[in-house]
Design an enzyme around this catalytic site. Structure first.
Site, PDB file in Angstrom:
ATOM      1  N   CYS A  58       4.705   9.214   0.363  1.00  0.00           N
ATOM      2  CA  CYS A  58       3.334   9.716   0.270  1.00  0.00           C
ATOM      3  C   CYS A  58       3.298  10.709  -0.873  1.00  0.00           C
ATOM      4  O   CYS A  58       4.069  11.659  -0.887  1.00  0.00           O
ATOM      5  CB  CYS A  58       2.910  10.398   1.574  1.00  0.00           C
ATOM      6  SG  CYS A  58       1.304  11.199   1.455  1.00  0.00           S
ATOM      7  N   HIS A  65       8.617   6.399   8.985  1.00  0.00           N
ATOM      8  CA  HIS A  65       9.371   6.458   7.733  1.00  0.00           C
ATOM      9  C   HIS A  65      10.830   6.769   8.070  1.00  0.00           C
ATOM     10  O   HIS A  65      11.116   7.419   9.062  1.00  0.00           O
ATOM     11  CB  HIS A  65       8.788   7.534   6.807  1.00  0.00           C
ATOM     12  CG  HIS A  65       7.542   7.095   6.100  1.00  0.00           C
ATOM     13  ND1 HIS A  65       7.470   6.919   4.742  1.00  0.00           N
ATOM     14  CD2 HIS A  65       6.315   6.758   6.577  1.00  0.00           C
ATOM     15  CE1 HIS A  65       6.256   6.516   4.404  1.00  0.00           C
ATOM     16  NE2 HIS A  65       5.527   6.416   5.498  1.00  0.00           N
ATOM     17  N   ARG A  76       0.857  -1.190   0.000  1.00  0.00           N
ATOM     18  CA  ARG A  76       0.000   0.000   0.000  1.00  0.00           C
ATOM     19  C   ARG A  76       0.898   1.247   0.000  1.00  0.00           C
ATOM     20  O   ARG A  76       1.076   1.894  -1.008  1.00  0.00           O
ATOM     21  CB  ARG A  76      -0.930  -0.035   1.233  1.00  0.00           C
ATOM     22  CG  ARG A  76      -2.075   0.945   1.152  1.00  0.00           C
ATOM     23  CD  ARG A  76      -1.715   2.331   1.623  1.00  0.00           C
ATOM     24  NE  ARG A  76      -1.197   2.332   2.985  1.00  0.00           N
ATOM     25  CZ  ARG A  76      -0.601   3.377   3.525  1.00  0.00           C
ATOM     26  NH1 ARG A  76      -0.442   4.486   2.843  1.00  0.00           N
ATOM     27  NH2 ARG A  76      -0.143   3.332   4.767  1.00  0.00           N
ATOM     28  N   ASP A  77       1.522   1.527   1.132  1.00  0.00           N
ATOM     29  CA  ASP A  77       2.375   2.705   1.257  1.00  0.00           C
ATOM     30  C   ASP A  77       3.543   2.633   0.272  1.00  0.00           C
ATOM     31  O   ASP A  77       3.926   3.630  -0.340  1.00  0.00           O
ATOM     32  CB  ASP A  77       2.920   2.763   2.695  1.00  0.00           C
ATOM     33  CG  ASP A  77       3.162   4.182   3.168  1.00  0.00           C
ATOM     34  OD1 ASP A  77       3.216   5.085   2.320  1.00  0.00           O
ATOM     35  OD2 ASP A  77       3.320   4.382   4.386  1.00  0.00           O
TER      36      ASP A  77
END
Ligand code: ZN
Length: 312
Positions: free
Chosen positions: A245, A214, A15-16
């Site tokens: 992001c 992160h 996902r990320d």
């Protein structure tokens, strides 16, 4: 396999890790990644994000990927949802957990999900209502990711009081767990310690708090250690440190799953994950995304001579 673990790791690379990458990660390779990482012992995988294709082309195959992941015994399958529409799609799949994302920074929330935090809270209220509406939905865990909780590329420093305020609101509305997210890699270990202490003081000991860090500025694992010392036992990470992001300029990858598992195991904390099997999964990622750099120290250097995993 996951019953006696000390620390729970959740893979968010699917996902990320891939949401900001233009090159489409092929569906069969996503399935292979999930299957292999589950087989390596990773107990939870966030397998997709229910955003419209206009936001990211990576997730047009959410339903198919979830259907396959749900056949894997013992794996908790989760998905990110930015709004009610995404949650409706999510509930329909029978996924185990939905993670709603809401930014502590008002500006980042506007950029990321295109509405105010108040509007996001209203969406979450409706999602919780939908969860409670049928016995099938009631089985779904509702997590909330508190994005930019530890810093924001638009607003800079974040008032810790705002984290508490939003956390209390989403818990009232029905959140089962909260993830404190350093979306853009601004945090340092002292800040991490202070924020978890503040949250514990206001929310009590029973609320499940996880961590999403992160490694943008190289402090990811130092921040994990600080969170461990505050009692946090659930961490997101992504294999080979993929991630970022699209609406947080400069945000680079998640902390590296392989290095996280090594650190925890070396510290005597059982993750249930086999490091060699985990590192081998990187080949699937490399094949699916040949142009992406894969990060990680353990994959490069190997475990130290005489290394003993926690469960041994
Ligand atoms: Zn993230």
């Amino acid at each position: 396999m996951t019953t006696d673990i000390d620390v729970r790791v959740c893979e968010v690379g699917l996902r990320d890790g891939i949401q900001g990458i233009d090159q489409f990660f092929p569906t069969d390779k996503k399935k292979a990644w999930i299957r292999s990482e589950a087989a390596a012992g990773v107990p939870e995988i966030e397998v997709c994000s229910f955003v419209p294709p206009s936001v990211s082309g990576q997730f047009v195959d959410c339903e198919e990927v979830i259907e396959d992941a749900l056949t894997l015994e013992g794996l908790e399958v989760s998905a990110l949802v930015p709004n009610l529409r995404g949650a409706q799609r999510g509930f329909a799949t029978g996924v185990h957990k939905l993670s709603f994302v809401l930014s502590i920074s008002e500006s980042h929330n506007q950029a990321n999900v295109r509405c105010s935090r108040e509007d996001s809270l209203e969406q979450f209220r409706q999602i919780a209502e939908l969860r409670n509406s049928t016995p099938e939905n009631k089985k779904v865990t509702l997590g909330v990711g508190l994005a930019t909780a530890l810093g924001c590329t638009i607003e800079g420093q974040i008032d810790p009081g705002e984290i508490v305020r939003i956390a209390e609101r989403v818990l009232e509305l029905g959140a089962d767990e909260l993830s404190v997210s350093d979306t853009v890699g601004y945090a340092n270990p002292t800040q991490v310690r202070d924020v978890y202490r503040l949250l514990r003081r206001h929310l009590g000991d029973d609320v499940l708090l996880s961590a999403h860090f992160h490694d943008t500025r190289g402090l990811g694992l130092a921040n994990v250690h600080a969170a461990l010392e505050e009692g946090v036992r659930q961490f997101d990470a992504s294999l080979a440190g993929l991630g970022g992001c699209p609406f947080a300029p400069g945000a680079s990858g998640n902390i590296v799953m392989d290095d996280l598992v090594f650190m925890l195991e070396a510290m005597g904390l059982n993750t249930g994950v086999d490091i060699d099997a985990l590192v081998a999964v990187r080949e699937i990622v490399a094949a699916g995304l040949p142009e992406e750099p894969l990060l990680g120290a353990i994959a490069k250097a190997g475990v130290p001579k005489g290394f003993i995993p926690a469960a041994a």
